[in-house]
Design a protein around this motif. Structure first.
Motif, PDB file in Angstrom:
ATOM      1  N   ILE A   8     -33.065 -12.140  -6.824  1.00 31.96           N
ATOM      2  CA  ILE A   8     -33.902 -11.306  -7.891  1.00 31.96           C
ATOM      3  C   ILE A   8     -34.794 -12.302  -8.550  1.00 31.96           C
ATOM      4  O   ILE A   8     -35.929 -11.862  -9.255  1.00 31.96           O
ATOM      5  N   GLU A   9     -34.562 -13.477  -8.441  1.00 34.02           N
ATOM      6  CA  GLU A   9     -35.765 -14.599  -8.846  1.00 34.02           C
ATOM      7  C   GLU A   9     -37.154 -14.252  -7.939  1.00 34.02           C
ATOM      8  O   GLU A   9     -38.189 -14.481  -8.616  1.00 34.02           O
ATOM      9  N   HIS A  10     -37.032 -13.914  -6.846  1.00 33.07           N
ATOM     10  CA  HIS A  10     -38.213 -13.718  -5.909  1.00 33.07           C
ATOM     11  C   HIS A  10     -38.555 -12.422  -5.485  1.00 33.07           C
ATOM     12  O   HIS A  10     -39.609 -12.120  -4.957  1.00 33.07           O
ATOM     13  N   PHE A  11     -37.651 -11.421  -5.691  1.00 35.27           N
ATOM     14  CA  PHE A  11     -37.613 -10.155  -4.887  1.00 35.27           C
ATOM     15  C   PHE A  11     -37.164  -8.870  -5.993  1.00 35.27           C
ATOM     16  O   PHE A  11     -36.218  -9.304  -6.543  1.00 35.27           O
ATOM     17  N   ASN A  12     -37.749  -7.756  -5.933  1.00 37.55           N
ATOM     18  CA  ASN A  12     -37.224  -6.655  -6.397  1.00 37.55           C
ATOM     19  C   ASN A  12     -36.039  -6.368  -5.440  1.00 37.55           C
ATOM     20  O   ASN A  12     -36.029  -6.398  -4.340  1.00 37.55           O
ATOM     21  N   THR A  13     -34.732  -5.925  -6.102  1.00 35.91           N
ATOM     22  CA  THR A  13     -33.592  -5.875  -5.363  1.00 35.91           C
ATOM     23  C   THR A  13     -32.902  -4.328  -5.547  1.00 35.91           C
ATOM     24  O   THR A  13     -32.877  -3.906  -6.696  1.00 35.91           O
ATOM     25  N   VAL A  14     -32.066  -3.933  -4.635  1.00 32.15           N
ATOM     26  CA  VAL A  14     -31.478  -2.928  -4.841  1.00 32.15           C
ATOM     27  C   VAL A  14     -29.844  -3.301  -4.140  1.00 32.15           C
ATOM     28  O   VAL A  14     -29.806  -3.737  -3.013  1.00 32.15           O
ATOM     29  N   ASP A  15     -28.754  -3.035  -4.996  1.00 30.76           N
ATOM     30  CA  ASP A  15     -27.418  -3.281  -4.261  1.00 30.76           C
ATOM     31  C   ASP A  15     -26.492  -2.385  -4.709  1.00 30.76           C
ATOM     32  O   ASP A  15     -26.647  -1.428  -5.424  1.00 30.76           O
ATOM     33  N   ALA A  16     -25.288  -2.292  -3.866  1.00 29.13           N
ATOM     34  CA  ALA A  16     -24.087  -1.411  -4.092  1.00 29.13           C
ATOM     35  C   ALA A  16     -22.987  -2.000  -4.678  1.00 29.13           C
ATOM     36  O   ALA A  16     -21.994  -1.613  -4.191  1.00 29.13           O
ATOM     37  N   TYR A  17     -23.276  -2.787  -5.460  1.00 29.82           N
ATOM     38  CA  TYR A  17     -22.368  -3.669  -6.124  1.00 29.82           C
ATOM     39  C   TYR A  17     -21.099  -2.472  -6.625  1.00 29.82           C
ATOM     40  O   TYR A  17     -21.381  -1.748  -7.780  1.00 29.82           O
ATOM     41  N   ASP A  18     -19.790  -2.685  -6.440  1.00 29.15           N
ATOM     42  CA  ASP A  18     -18.888  -1.597  -6.741  1.00 29.15           C
ATOM     43  C   ASP A  18     -17.518  -1.889  -7.287  1.00 29.15           C
ATOM     44  O   ASP A  18     -16.599  -1.127  -7.328  1.00 29.15           O
ATOM     45  N   THR A  19     -17.452  -3.225  -7.750  1.00 28.07           N
ATOM     46  CA  THR A  19     -16.406  -3.753  -8.652  1.00 28.07           C
ATOM     47  C   THR A  19     -16.459  -3.058 -10.107  1.00 28.07           C
ATOM     48  O   THR A  19     -17.305  -3.779 -10.849  1.00 28.07           O
ATOM     49  N   HIS A  20     -16.185  -1.772 -10.353  1.00 29.75           N
ATOM     50  CA  HIS A  20     -16.464  -1.232 -11.437  1.00 29.75           C
ATOM     51  C   HIS A  20     -15.979  -2.014 -12.839  1.00 29.75           C
ATOM     52  O   HIS A  20     -16.950  -1.647 -13.710  1.00 29.75           O
ATOM     53  N   ALA A  21     -15.198  -2.619 -12.925  1.00 30.44           N
ATOM     54  CA  ALA A  21     -14.611  -3.466 -14.125  1.00 30.44           C
ATOM     55  C   ALA A  21     -15.756  -4.529 -14.400  1.00 30.44           C
ATOM     56  O   ALA A  21     -15.779  -4.801 -15.413  1.00 30.44           O
ATOM     57  N   GLU A  22     -16.472  -4.937 -13.452  1.00 32.43           N
ATOM     58  CA  GLU A  22     -17.038  -6.281 -13.758  1.00 32.43           C
ATOM     59  C   GLU A  22     -18.884  -5.812 -13.756  1.00 32.43           C
ATOM     60  O   GLU A  22     -19.690  -6.716 -13.662  1.00 32.43           O
ATOM     61  N   ILE A  23     -18.836  -4.460 -13.564  1.00 31.07           N
ATOM     62  CA  ILE A  23     -20.482  -4.097 -13.427  1.00 31.07           C
ATOM     63  C   ILE A  23     -21.283  -4.514 -14.839  1.00 31.07           C
ATOM     64  O   ILE A  23     -22.509  -4.874 -14.742  1.00 31.07           O
ATOM     65  N   PRO A  24     -20.592  -4.479 -16.123  1.00 28.91           N
ATOM     66  CA  PRO A  24     -21.327  -4.834 -17.089  1.00 28.91           C
ATOM     67  C   PRO A  24     -21.518  -6.310 -17.192  1.00 28.91           C
ATOM     68  O   PRO A  24     -22.733  -6.816 -17.572  1.00 28.91           O
ATOM     69  N   GLU A  25     -20.809  -7.091 -16.684  1.00 31.16           N
ATOM     70  CA  GLU A  25     -21.027  -8.677 -16.462  1.00 31.16           C
ATOM     71  C   GLU A  25     -22.003  -8.943 -15.593  1.00 31.16           C
ATOM     72  O   GLU A  25     -22.862  -9.685 -15.836  1.00 31.16           O
ATOM     73  N   TYR A  26     -22.063  -8.084 -14.459  1.00 35.10           N
ATOM     74  CA  TYR A  26     -22.941  -8.258 -13.323  1.00 35.10           C
ATOM     75  C   TYR A  26     -24.291  -8.000 -13.860  1.00 35.10           C
ATOM     76  O   TYR A  26     -25.461  -8.507 -13.817  1.00 35.10           O
TER      77      TYR A  26
END
Length: 324
Positions: A82-100
């Motif tokens: 994300i430092e260099h590009f716009n990004t999209v991801d499917a991060y799916d560890t629900h409990a850790e989404i706020p931290e991410y």
């Protein structure tokens, strides 16, 4: 028409799904696939490069779609890219989404980039439906069910265990509970009691099955608390019976609009290819990421933050005429 230039990071099931799905979007073009593997070994006709060469494409790609696993890949790749590009991801560890999110947002803002995180169908479309259903029927109860189907994230997590050569994890919902809810009955719902997990594993030579099974069942955020069955099978059986990747599920809301008036909202998905559908959602949000970047609305976003019209290639005027 200037096309939105897309890069794919990772060429597993999801990355291949994005490659296929982009053919359905004439306003987009694939610049390249970026993999840890030797590009010459990839079964693709698309341009392919080593992931360590990705910074050579900083000015050639509008949005990167990150297709690695949520357990180890995306938590490292997201903040770095994300430092260099716009990004999209499917991060799916629900409990850790706020931290991410809290990790990605300041980096995206600092570098004037857009990060759309945790897309797909859950988190993703199911998340939006939970929000809408609860907002519309505040006096009620929500229920989420997954399956029966193959979970990409859980299967990938099992494959990361030492001694595992191949694995598929099936999530199985309690159909009797679903039928009671749809009939208007109130049930004692607990996510972990409403599903069971079936894991089929091919072991490496000399792997300890007892140790592998224990590590699976004790894996936090994935299997702890679930009734989980682990079956060890041959590679031949795995190839014969566990190559397809169906999935699906539903979000149901029971709610009363008055004392005696019960309403039930039921949003469901039935997918012959989990990775291809997840990829399709990511592609739509890549368009949203591009539009937000063009509007200089930098930072991290989830599906709950993005207006639906950003997903479409149509103008707002056309959407109002055709869909309202």
């Amino acid at each position: 028409m200037n096309k939105i230039k897309i890069g794919i990071v990772g060429y597993g099931n999801l990355g291949q799904g994005v490659e296929v799905g982009l053919k359905n979007h004439p306003d987009m073009e694939l610049v390249g696939i970026f993999s840890r593997r030797d590009p010459k070994t990839l079964d693709t006709q698309s341009p392919a490069y080593l992931v360590q060469d990705i910074l050579d494409f900083k000015d050639k790609i509008d949005v990167l779609i990150l297709c690695g696993g949520s357990k180890t890949d995306i938590p490292k790749q997201g903040p770095a890219l994300i430092e260099h590009f716009n990004t999209v991801d499917a991060y799916d560890t629900h409990a850790e989404i706020p931290e991410y999110f809290n990790k990605m947002n300041p980096i995206a803002e600092k570098n004037q980039k857009v990060a759309v995180i945790a897309t797909g169908w859950d988190p993703g479309l199911f998340s939006m439906n939970r929000l809408m259903q609860e907002a519309i029927l505040p006096n009620g109860q929500s229920y989420t069910f997954w399956g029966r189907g193959v979970s990409q994230g859980h299967s990938d997590a099992v494959r990361r265990i030492k001694g595992v050569k191949e694995a598929a994890q099936y999530t199985v919902p309690d159909e009797m509970m679903i039928n009671k809810i749809l009939a208007g009955e109130t049930v004692d719902y607990n996510q972990k009691d409403a599903h069971t997990r079936e894991v089929y594993v091919v072991l490496e030579e000399d792997a300890n099955p007892t140790k592998v099974e224990k590590e699976i069942k004790e894996m936090p955020n994935y299997f702890v608390g679930y009734q989980t069955g682990v079956s060890f099978i041959s590679e031949e059986e795995f190839k014969a019976e566990h190559q397809s990747m169906p999935h699906g599920g539903r979000v149901i809301r029971q709610g009363k609009t008055s004392k005696d008036a019960l309403s039930i909202i039921d949003f469901s998905l039935s997918l012959e290819s989990n990775p291809e559908f997840t990829a399709a959602v990511n592609i739509a949000y890549a368009r949203a990421a591009y539009k937000l970047s063009q509007e200089e609305k930098y930072g991290a976003r989830t599906v709950l933050d993005i207006a639906p019209h950003y997903l479409s290639s149509k103008s707002r005027e056309d959407l109002m005429r055709d869909l309202l």
